[in-house]
Every structure is written in structure tokens, then in C-alpha cells.
Design a protein around this motif. Structure first.
Motif, PDB file in Angstrom:
ATOM      1  N   PRO A 181       0.617  -1.187   0.029  1.00 45.71           N
ATOM      2  CA  PRO A 181       0.056   0.074  -0.146  1.00 45.71           C
ATOM      3  C   PRO A 181       0.733   1.423  -0.134  1.00 45.71           C
ATOM      4  O   PRO A 181       0.436   2.438  -0.403  1.00 45.71           O
ATOM      5  N   GLY A 182       1.964   1.229   0.483  1.00 47.14           N
ATOM      6  CA  GLY A 182       2.881   2.488   0.428  1.00 47.14           C
ATOM      7  C   GLY A 182       3.263   2.735   2.083  1.00 47.14           C
ATOM      8  O   GLY A 182       3.284   2.047   2.795  1.00 47.14           O
ATOM      9  N   SER A 183       3.348   4.335   1.914  1.00 44.47           N
ATOM     10  CA  SER A 183       3.963   4.701   3.061  1.00 44.47           C
ATOM     11  C   SER A 183       3.069   5.834   3.479  1.00 44.47           C
ATOM     12  O   SER A 183       2.878   6.531   2.641  1.00 44.47           O
ATOM     13  N   PRO A 184       3.273   6.321   4.892  1.00 47.51           N
ATOM     14  CA  PRO A 184       2.593   7.710   5.232  1.00 47.51           C
ATOM     15  C   PRO A 184       3.219   8.837   4.370  1.00 47.51           C
ATOM     16  O   PRO A 184       2.624   9.591   4.042  1.00 47.51           O
ATOM     17  N   GLU A 185       4.559   8.973   4.162  1.00 50.74           N
ATOM     18  CA  GLU A 185       5.092   9.740   3.307  1.00 50.74           C
ATOM     19  C   GLU A 185       4.409   9.927   1.768  1.00 50.74           C
ATOM     20  O   GLU A 185       4.571  11.137   1.243  1.00 50.74           O
ATOM     21  N   ASN A 186       4.205   8.873   1.150  1.00 52.05           N
ATOM     22  CA  ASN A 186       3.679   9.095  -0.202  1.00 52.05           C
ATOM     23  C   ASN A 186       1.942   8.924  -0.085  1.00 52.05           C
ATOM     24  O   ASN A 186       1.459   8.452  -1.176  1.00 52.05           O
ATOM     25  N   ASN A 187       1.643   9.106   0.923  1.00 53.16           N
ATOM     26  CA  ASN A 187       0.003   9.082   0.929  1.00 53.16           C
ATOM     27  C   ASN A 187      -0.470   7.705   0.873  1.00 53.16           C
ATOM     28  O   ASN A 187      -1.461   7.587   0.433  1.00 53.16           O
ATOM     29  N   MET A 188       0.113   6.771   1.256  1.00 51.95           N
ATOM     30  CA  MET A 188      -0.142   5.408   0.874  1.00 51.95           C
ATOM     31  C   MET A 188      -0.529   5.247  -0.282  1.00 51.95           C
ATOM     32  O   MET A 188      -1.623   4.601  -0.998  1.00 51.95           O
ATOM     33  N   SER A 189       0.156   5.714  -1.276  1.00 45.09           N
ATOM     34  CA  SER A 189       0.057   5.543  -2.894  1.00 45.09           C
ATOM     35  C   SER A 189       0.501   4.243  -3.493  1.00 45.09           C
ATOM     36  O   SER A 189       0.622   4.427  -4.675  1.00 45.09           O
ATOM     37  N   ALA A 256       1.510  -0.972   7.927  1.00 46.26           N
ATOM     38  CA  ALA A 256       2.013  -0.238   6.989  1.00 46.26           C
ATOM     39  C   ALA A 256       1.748   1.361   7.169  1.00 46.26           C
ATOM     40  O   ALA A 256       2.655   2.225   6.633  1.00 46.26           O
ATOM     41  N   SER A 257       0.800   1.915   7.935  1.00 43.36           N
ATOM     42  CA  SER A 257       0.608   3.330   8.127  1.00 43.36           C
ATOM     43  C   SER A 257       1.208   3.919   9.584  1.00 43.36           C
ATOM     44  O   SER A 257       1.324   4.975   9.625  1.00 43.36           O
TER      45      SER A 257
END
Length: 725
Positions: A181-189, A256-257
């Protein structure tokens, strides 16, 4: 006071373990599981560890075979591949190790900010830097004692993380394969396997921490293998187990978040936060202690400017000057405030170092020299996979950073090559090139038992009874053999001790001159009972070697010629498969201005075009081409044709030019009559090059030179030259 030394636990295991169990474990491993799932996370951990385990095994194997000096990886690489390559890796590795201190300080500061959010980040960074520097400057021993405390805190923090399994509601809805899902830095994009891998991999790049202290270890040959491998095994088990702990204590979305899952879900969160702070502090401390040791080693080998000052140590054995330089570099790193832009480049320097350690193990093991007897033996596939994996991972993580890192390495390498540094203990490069030469020889012999004419190059055997035989022809010899030929001098020992010393001094100076002219040269003295017998036996002996001379070169003294042995020399050379070059200088002009060459081609067979054979004119033509190239001169071909049935048309001459590949400036002229008469009629040249035909004697050669008043080079073919191939 004697220098303090450390054992396996204090000097290797503790710093290696503390560097591996760092900030990534505490605040990024849960995120890895949340993105990649259990299977993906296990794959990332195992792939990362596979690279470092191969490096650790290679490092351990090498250190059980050599007396490793200060500088860890730098010392290992230098001992095997030379100071130029060792230095070109060691310099950027040192800078990476020093700048890494700043990164660890930033990590420590982020942990502290959870407790002191209102304090200036720069003030915190400087305060932490002063703390780290103070501990390191007090003494390395004190720094390592601090690490015992930190190791204990980390152990308690791990107990607290594992304890969360007994006090928290567990999540049994495992996500085996992640959705990234991604990371908080890339807004879970979204992210990818390799993106997550790149985030996690720095966690396992601490395998060199113990090796960096090699100069301070009481028994590095024992401590580095045991300390490094035991640390890698234990930390790998911890990382693998934490994958399952993370999956059990939180959902994939939470993992993930939220970077602080391990702190929030732990049995007692404060001890985990203390572990995070301790891990980053110990990593900063370990790097600040280890980096100056690398700089010290570079200074001891005189690789850097002001090396003598960098190699200085205090009465306690501490590299104080190197530590001060390191402190300046760390301050520079802190001043950047955000190391995200250069962090990938630093990782590349670590990876290149790991790759080179594996390459060293691969080279040493492949050579199979008797000196390579490691007490820890590893299969050849381990360093091969380690080297390939390290380089591959570099480009997977960041192609541009990998290319920049390689460019820096190459720049440092050429800088060190120009410095012409020399090692007192030598290295394994000569063994490497000898092994390559042996392999090439074996391969060549399997392809063709006889040497191919296309591989011909001028390798001269020069019998020498007195210095002037070489002194008078030095420039000619170089013009013949440069750039790919070689010279072997067969010096006849003089029974007069003073003359022998004079001969030895001359040969030493002559060899140095040849080497300055980039000519491979060697010589030997041989007891002289009879000139012809000695040279004949030498040729017969050399025929047993693969890398052997192929031309006997002699220079005739026109003023006091001892001609009796030259005629037999020509016969013996032919019999032993050697070509012959007899240089007869005209006393007053020598080689004149070294521009114009007259090449005399005689007795060309009638079917020369069909057979690609110009009989005894091959060596003389090859020598004329070599001289023209090195003199930047011109060739005038004089074809002496007394065969009425052999007709040379304009087309034939063009064909000869094409088949021999004469330069465009070459001229051709047809001649008839006696060789002596024709040579005498040609006055405008610097040298005549003439093939030794039939029963031509040395007396005839001297007569040609004296009558023409032009120096001449007489060439006798062996069976291994063909100018038309």
C-alpha cells in the motif's frame, strides 16, 4: 602505554550486532511486513541476509588466511588486489562510514523528539554529536563499555517486543502476500517489492563493523570470523522472528501506516524507545570509532595527502588526528540537514566494499596458490553469489547512485595509480596474472600446438658480450619491438671482476631505459665457453618455453669485426626456428634521421599471389613496417627481380601493396642485376633493410654497407612469419 586490544565479543560481536540491530528493526520492519506480507517480508530479510552472509563468510575465510592489518576491508582488498584498488575502495568507504554517523545522529534525534518535541532539532543533533565524540575521544575501550550497556537495553527491548504476544490481542488473519500500500510519506499511494527491499536493506549492512577494528583486535584471524558469523546468525534469527511478531500484533493496515507499532504494542513501550535510542547511539558510536581506523590505515600506506599526520596515534594508541578529521566530516553531514539525497550513494559505497570482499575471496580461491590455506574453507559459489548479488542489488536500489559510486571509485583508482604507491608486503596480483597467463597458454596450446603466424610479434633474444653492442643499437631495438614486443638479453659473463661489475651496471641502466620506454625486458648472465655453442644451447632451451623469443638480434662492430661466428649463428637460428636480425651500422652515419627506409625484396616466387608466399622476405618486410610506424617515416620498396618469367605489372604492384597492407605513401621500383650494385646506386635513404638470401655471408653484408655507405638491417626468416596474413 601499550595499545589496548580487544577480543571477539568486545571487538567484533558487540559492534556488529549493535550496528545490525538498529533503527530499521524498531520503526521500519513492521512497515515492511505491512507492505510485503509475511512471505514477502521473509523473502526480503532472507535475500538481504544472503548478501551479507556471503560477505561475512568471504571476510571470515580470508581473515583465517592472512595477517589482516588495520583498516578491515581496506587491508584485505589491498593485500590481494593492490593498494590502488584497496585505496580506491577504502577512501569512499571511509567517507561513507563517517557520513553514516550523521545519519545515525538524525535517527537518534527523531527518537528523542518524541520526548522533547519543542527542542530545536539542530541543537539536539549537535548535542548528540558532542556526546558521541566525547565518548569516542575518552577512549575506544570506554566506548565499547558503553556499548555493553546499550546491548543490554536492546536485549530488554526485544524481550518487551516479544512480550507483546502475551498481553495484546493477536491478529490471526495473516496476510501472507502483501498488497504494497505504500507509506505515510507518499500518502499510501503504493510501493513495490524492490522499494521495500531498498528501505530494509541498510538494516543488515553492519557486517564490516567488527572488521573495521582489525588493527585493535588481539587476534583478528580468530575474532573476525567467530564474532561476525555469530552476530549474523543471531541477528538473522531475530529479524525473521520479528516478521511473525509484527504480523501477530497488528493488522496489515496498522503495520503499513504506523512506524511505532513495536513501541506502542510492546510489553513496556519506554524500554523499546530506549532500545531505539540505544541502537542509533551505538551505531553512531561504532561508526565514529571505526571510521578513523580506516583513515589511519590509509595514512599508514601513504595513500592520502598529509598521510604521516593521519597515521599518528596518541600514547593510548588512539588515532586522534584521524578522529578529528572524522569529526569535521560528521559536522559537514549534520550541516546538510537532510541526507536523503546522498544516503543512496553512501549505501552504494558499502555495497561496492562488500562486492570487493567477495571478489577477493573469489580471486584467492580460484588461484589455488599454496599460500591460500584458510582454516575456514567455503565453496567457490559463496563469494561468486556475494559479488554478483552485491553489484546487482546496487543497480536495483538506485541505478544513478550506483553509476555515480562506480565513477567515484574509478576516479580514486586513477588518482592512486598516478601516485605510484608501493606496498611493503606485496599483494596477490602477480599470482592472478600468472594464473591468467597459464590459463591462456593452456588454451592456446589446445587450439593450436604451433604458434599462429597472425599472433607474431617481435620478441628479441640479444646475445651481448660487451655493452656497446646494445648501446649502439638501443634506439633501433626499441623501434623494432615497440609497443607489443619484448627483449631478452643473454649477457656473457666476464671473467675479469671489474669488467663484470661494469657490465652489470650497464645492464641495470639499460634495463631501466627499456622499461621507461615501455618495453618488457629481462636479462640473465651465462658462462661463456664458446659464443655459438652458448647461443645455440640457449635457443634450444628456450624452445621448451611458451613465451620465448623468436628473433636473434646482433649488432656488428664495423671497426673491429669478429665475423667468424655470425655465419654459424644464422644457420643455428634457422635450425632452431628463430628469425635473425643482423644490424650492420655504417660508422659515420648510423641510422641518419630515421625517416626513409629502403626495403629490398629479392627472389619473390612466381606464384606469390596464389600461394600468399613471398619466400624469405617476410621478416624484412615486417621490420620495415614496424620501423616506419615508430619513425613516422616512409618505405620505398625495391623489388630485385632477375627471373625473366616473373613479370610485375602495375596491377601486380597494387596487389602486392594490398596483400601486404603497405601504407599509401609506399613507393615501388623494379630493379635487375646484382644486389650490391643496386644498393650502391641508391644513396637517398636512412637505412637499407635486406633479406638474408641463400648463402649470403656476414662478409657480404659488411661489404654492402661499406660500399653503399648506408647502415643496413639484414633479416633471416624463420618459418613463423608471414606478412600477408
Amino acid at each position: 602505554m601499550t595499545r589496548k586490544t580487544f577480543g571477539t565479543f568486545a571487538g567484533v560481536f558487540a559492534p556488529t550486532t549493535l550496528t545490525i540491530l538498529g533503527v530499521i528493526m524498531y520503526i521500519r520492519q513492521p512497515w515492511v511486513v505491512g507492505n510485503a506480507g509475511i512471505v514477502g517480508a521473509l523473502s526480503i530479510v532472507l535475500l538481504s541476509v544472503a548478501i551479507t552472509v556471503t560477505t561475512a563468510l568471504s571476510l571470515s575465510s580470508i581473515t583465517t588466511n592472512v595477517r589482516i592489518g588495520a583498516g578491515g576491508a581496506f587491508s584485505l582488498i589491498s593485500q590481494s588486489l593492490g593498494l590502488e584498488i584497496g585505496g580506491s575502495i577504502g577512501i569512499p568507504f571511509y567517507f561513507a562510514q563517517a557520513i553514516a554517523v550523521a545519519m545515525y545522529i538524525f535517527g537518534f534525534r527523531e527518537g528523542i523528539q518524541t520526548l522533547l518535541p519543542t527542542v530545536s532539532p539542530l541543537l539536539l543533533d549537535l548535542s548528540i554529536f558532542i556526546l558521541v565524540m566525547t565518548i569516542a575521544f575518552i577512549s575506544t575501550s570506554f566506548a565499547f563499555k558503553i556499548q555493553y550497556v546499550i546491548l543490554g537495553i536492546i536485549a530488554l527491548s526485544l524481550v518487551s517486543i516479544y512480550g507483546s504476544l502475551f498481553v495484546r490481542e493477536l491478529n490471526y488473519d495473516f496476510q501472507w502476500f502483501g498488497e504494497y500500500p505504500g507509506s505515510p510519506e507518499n500518502n499510501m499511494s503504493g510501493s513495490s517489492f524492490w522499494t521495500v527491499f531498498a528501505v530494509f536493506f541498510p538494516a543488515v549492512t553492519g557486517v564490516m563493523a567488527g572488521a573495521n577494528m582489525s588493527g585493535d583486535l588481539s587476534n583478528p584471524r580468530k575474532s573476525i570470523p567467530y564474532g561476525t558469523l555469530s552476530s549474523v546468525v543471531i541477528t538473522t534469527l531475530i529479524y525473521l522472528s520479528l516478521v511473525f511478531v509484527a504480523a501477530l500484533i497488528a493488522t496489515p493496515d496498522e503495520l503499513a501506516s504506523d512506524y511505532n507499532i513495536f513501541i506502542e504494542k510492546a510489553l513496556w513501550g519506554p524500554i523499546v524507545l530506549a532500545g531505539l535510542l540505544g541502537a542509533t547511539l551505538s551505531s553512531a558510536l561504532g561508526s565514529f570509532v571505526g571510521a578513523p581506523r580506516i583513515l589511519l590505515a590509509l595514512g599508514e600506506k601513504r595513500i592520502l595527502p598529509k598521510s604521516r599526520a593521519l597515521a599518528a596515534t596518541s600514547k593510548k594508541g588512539e588515532p586522534v588526528n584521524a578522529m578529528l578529521v572524522t569529526a569535521v566530516i560528521v559536522l559537514f553531514g549534520i550541516s546538510l540537514r537532510n541526507l536523503n539525497t546522498i544516503a543512496p550513494l553512501l549505501t552504494m559505497f558499502f555495497m561496492i566494499t562488500y562486492a570487493m570482499v567477495n571478489i577477493v575471496a573469489l580471486v584467492e580461491q580460484t588461484l589455488g596458490l599454496p599460500s591460500y590455506r584458510p582454516t575456514l574453507k567455503i565453496p567457490l559459489v559463496i563469494p561468486a553469489l556475494g559479488a554478483f548479488g552485491s553489484i546487482a542489488i546496487m543497480f536495483i536500489i538506485n541505478v544513478l547512485a550506483a553509476l555515480f559510486a562506480l565513477i567515484f571509485i574509478v576516479m580514486f583508482y586513477f588518482y592512486l595509480v598516478k601516485k605510484n604507491i608501493r606496498s611493503d608486503v606485496g599483494d596477490s596480483r602477480s599470482g592472478l596474472f600468472t594464473a591468467l597467463a597459464a590459463w591462456a597458454t593452456e588454451k592456446t596450446n589446445s587450439l593450436s600446438p604451433k604458434k599462429e603466424v597472425r599472433s607474431w610479434k617481435p620478441d628479441l633474444l640479444i646475445p651481448m658480450t660487451m655493452p656497446k653492442e646494445i648501446r649502439s643499437s638501443f634506439k633501433l631495438i626499441r623501434s623494432i619491438v615497440y609497443p607489443k614486443g619484448s627483449v631478452k638479453i643473454l649477457a656473457f659473463r666476464n671473467e675479469d671482476p671489474s669488467e663484470q661489475r661494469r657490465l652489470e651496471n650497464f645492464l641495470y641502466n639499460a634495463v631501466q631505459k627499456f622499461k621507461e620506454g615501455e618495453i618488457p625486458v629481462s636479462y640473465t648472465f651465462i658462462d661463456n665457453t664458446d659464443f655459438n655453442t652458448t647461443v645455440n644451447v640457449s635457443m634450444q632451451s628456450l624452445n621448451a618455453a611458451f613465451f620465448k623469443p623468436n628473433i636473434v638480434f646482433v649488432s656488428v662492430d664495423n671497426e673491429n669485426p669478429q665475423l667468424s661466428y655470425y655465419n654459424k649463428l644464422i644457420q643455428d637460428a634457422k635450425k632452431n626456428g628463430f628469425g635473425t636480425i643482423i644490424y650492420v651500422p655504417f660508422s659515420t652515419v648510423s641510422l641518419a634521421i630515421e625517416k626513409n627506409i629502403n626495403l629490398w625484396m629479392t627472389n619473390i616466387p612466381r606464384n606469390w599471389k596464389e600461394s600468399f608466399n613471398i619466400r624469405e622476405n617476410n621478416l624484412s618486410t615486417l621490420i620495415s613496417l614496424l620501423l616506419r610506424k615508430n619513425w613516422k617515416g616512409t618505405i620505398d620498396v625495391k623489388i630485385l627481380n632477375n627471373d625473366p618469367e616473373l613479370i610485375f605489372t602495375e596491377q601486380d604492384l597494387n596487389d602486392l601493396r594490398t596483400m601486404v597492407r603497405f601504407p599509401k605513401s609506399t613507393t615501388f621500383e623494379l630493379k635487375q642485376g646484382q644486389l650490391l650494385d643496386q644498393v650502391k646506386s641508391e644513396k637517398s635513404t636512412d637505412v637499407n633493410i635486406i633479406s638474408i638470401e641463400g648463402k649470403m655471408t656476414i662478409e657480404e653484408m659488411v661489404l654492402i654497407v661499406n660500399e653503399s655507405r648506408i647502415s643496413a638491417i639484414f633479416c633471416g626468416d624463420s618459418e613463423f612469419e608471414n606478412v600477408m596474413v
